[in-house]
Write a protein that holds these residues in place. Structure first.
Motif, mmCIF file in Angstrom:
data_model
loop_
_atom_site.group_PDB
_atom_site.id
_atom_site.type_symbol
_atom_site.label_atom_id
_atom_site.label_comp_id
_atom_site.label_asym_id
_atom_site.label_seq_id
_atom_site.Cartn_x
_atom_site.Cartn_y
_atom_site.Cartn_z
ATOM 1 N N LEU A 170 -30.423 58.586 -13.237
ATOM 2 C CA LEU A 170 -31.564 57.855 -12.699
ATOM 3 C C LEU A 170 -31.917 56.666 -13.587
ATOM 4 C CD1 LEU A 170 -33.764 57.753 -10.520
ATOM 5 C CD2 LEU A 170 -35.147 59.233 -11.986
ATOM 6 N N GLY A 171 -31.893 56.888 -14.896
ATOM 7 C CA GLY A 171 -32.182 55.789 -15.824
ATOM 8 C C GLY A 171 -31.182 54.649 -15.693
ATOM 9 N N ILE A 172 -29.905 54.988 -15.598
ATOM 10 C CA ILE A 172 -28.868 53.952 -15.441
ATOM 11 C C ILE A 172 -29.058 53.228 -14.113
ATOM 12 C CG2 ILE A 172 -26.386 53.604 -15.111
ATOM 13 C CD1 ILE A 172 -25.950 55.836 -17.185
ATOM 14 N N ALA A 173 -29.368 53.982 -13.048
ATOM 15 C CA ALA A 173 -29.577 53.356 -11.732
ATOM 16 C C ALA A 173 -30.741 52.369 -11.779
ATOM 17 C CB ALA A 173 -29.828 54.427 -10.677
ATOM 18 N N LEU A 174 -31.798 52.729 -12.478
ATOM 19 C CA LEU A 174 -32.941 51.816 -12.579
ATOM 20 C C LEU A 174 -32.607 50.563 -13.383
ATOM 21 C CD1 LEU A 174 -35.889 54.323 -13.111
ATOM 22 C CD2 LEU A 174 -35.387 52.975 -11.068
ATOM 23 N N LEU A 175 -31.777 50.724 -14.407
ATOM 24 C CA LEU A 175 -31.408 49.576 -15.230
ATOM 25 C C LEU A 175 -30.505 48.592 -14.494
ATOM 26 C CD1 LEU A 175 -30.766 51.280 -18.678
ATOM 27 C CD2 LEU A 175 -32.669 49.787 -18.057
ATOM 28 N N VAL A 176 -29.652 49.086 -13.634
ATOM 29 C CA VAL A 176 -28.681 48.204 -12.970
ATOM 30 C C VAL A 176 -29.044 47.940 -11.510
ATOM 31 C CG1 VAL A 176 -26.796 48.891 -14.487
ATOM 32 C CG2 VAL A 176 -27.138 50.112 -12.343
ATOM 33 N N ALA A 177 -30.221 48.353 -11.068
ATOM 34 C CA ALA A 177 -30.637 48.142 -9.682
ATOM 35 C C ALA A 177 -30.770 46.641 -9.402
ATOM 36 C CB ALA A 177 -31.963 48.830 -9.421
ATOM 37 N N PRO A 178 -30.275 46.183 -8.236
ATOM 38 C CA PRO A 178 -30.340 44.751 -7.935
ATOM 39 C C PRO A 178 -31.730 44.282 -7.486
ATOM 40 C CG PRO A 178 -29.244 45.916 -6.154
ATOM 41 C CD PRO A 178 -29.509 46.910 -7.232
ATOM 42 N N TYR A 179 -32.629 45.210 -7.126
ATOM 43 C CA TYR A 179 -33.956 44.840 -6.645
ATOM 44 C C TYR A 179 -35.021 45.539 -7.482
ATOM 45 C CZ TYR A 179 -31.186 43.673 -2.503
ATOM 46 O OH TYR A 179 -30.257 43.174 -1.664
ATOM 47 N N GLU B 70 -40.648 47.322 -5.770
ATOM 48 C CA GLU B 70 -41.383 46.866 -4.587
ATOM 49 C C GLU B 70 -40.435 46.309 -3.532
ATOM 50 O OE1 GLU B 70 -44.764 43.553 -3.582
ATOM 51 O OE2 GLU B 70 -44.866 44.577 -5.517
ATOM 52 N N GLU B 71 -39.459 45.510 -3.981
ATOM 53 C CA GLU B 71 -38.484 44.945 -3.032
ATOM 54 C C GLU B 71 -37.658 46.043 -2.384
ATOM 55 O OE1 GLU B 71 -37.058 40.626 -4.629
ATOM 56 O OE2 GLU B 71 -36.616 42.343 -5.931
ATOM 57 N N LEU B 72 -37.260 47.013 -3.171
ATOM 58 C CA LEU B 72 -36.434 48.103 -2.648
ATOM 59 C C LEU B 72 -37.206 48.923 -1.626
ATOM 60 C CD1 LEU B 72 -33.714 49.524 -2.771
ATOM 61 C CD2 LEU B 72 -34.581 50.906 -4.644
ATOM 62 N N ARG B 73 -38.462 49.246 -1.914
ATOM 63 C CA ARG B 73 -39.287 50.004 -0.966
ATOM 64 C C ARG B 73 -39.456 49.220 0.333
ATOM 65 N NH1 ARG B 73 -41.843 51.301 -5.769
ATOM 66 N NH2 ARG B 73 -43.420 49.684 -5.518
ATOM 67 N N SER B 74 -39.634 47.924 0.207
ATOM 68 C CA SER B 74 -39.790 47.077 1.382
ATOM 69 C C SER B 74 -38.513 47.083 2.231
ATOM 70 C CB SER B 74 -40.133 45.650 0.957
ATOM 71 O OG SER B 74 -40.162 44.793 2.064
ATOM 72 N N LYS B 75 -37.349 46.983 1.567
ATOM 73 C CA LYS B 75 -36.072 46.991 2.294
ATOM 74 C C LYS B 75 -35.850 48.339 2.981
ATOM 75 C CE LYS B 75 -33.388 43.518 -0.108
ATOM 76 N NZ LYS B 75 -33.023 42.715 1.051
ATOM 77 N N ILE B 76 -36.208 49.430 2.292
ATOM 78 C CA ILE B 76 -36.047 50.755 2.893
ATOM 79 C C ILE B 76 -36.960 50.900 4.103
ATOM 80 C CG2 ILE B 76 -36.451 53.229 2.513
ATOM 81 C CD1 ILE B 76 -35.482 52.807 -0.381
ATOM 82 N N ALA B 77 -38.203 50.460 3.975
ATOM 83 C CA ALA B 77 -39.155 50.553 5.087
ATOM 84 C C ALA B 77 -38.686 49.711 6.265
ATOM 85 C CB ALA B 77 -40.544 50.109 4.626
ATOM 86 N N ASP B 78 -38.199 48.490 5.988
ATOM 87 C CA ASP B 78 -37.700 47.628 7.060
ATOM 88 C C ASP B 78 -36.499 48.275 7.756
ATOM 89 O OD1 ASP B 78 -39.625 45.777 6.461
ATOM 90 O OD2 ASP B 78 -38.281 44.437 5.332
#
Length: 113
Positions: free
Chosen positions: A74-83, A86-94
């Protein structure tokens, strides 16, 4: 008289030979049985030593290892996440909203047919 003595000696030797064969067969069976018993005990001892030298981790330890791996991932995923979050939650909701809209349109199209 000599022939009787010779006959008696030959009978004795034949009986002795039979007894020796029976004794040899019995001894062979005992040696085989003892050999198997010793081999089984050696295998049991080897397995016991192996279990004590390499014990399986307890359930708690396995859960802790899993949780540590999950946390690291999870830590690695957060470090290398492209968004950002807030942006990621918005994309998931859309994406969820678009999927629901597509599903509704398909239902309406099927009901119209």
């Amino acid at each position: 008289m000599a022939s009787d003595l010779l006959s008696l000696i030959l009978d004795f030797l034949a009986d002795s030979n039979k007894s020796a064969r029976r004794a040899g067969a019995a001894a062979s069976k005992k040696v085989t049985r003892i050999s198997r018993d010793v081999s089984d005990r050696a295998d049991d001892f080897r397995k016991t030593v192996q279990r004590r030298m390499n014990p399986e981790p307890s359930a708690g330890k396995q859960i802790a290892i899993f949780a540590a791996g999950f946390g690291i991932g999870l830590g690695i995923a957060l470090l290398v996440a492209p968004y950002s979050g807030e942006e990621l939650r918005s994309k998931i909701a859309d994406g969820a909203s678009d999927s629901i809209d597509q599903f509704r349109r398909r239902q309406e199209d099927e009901e119209a047919i």
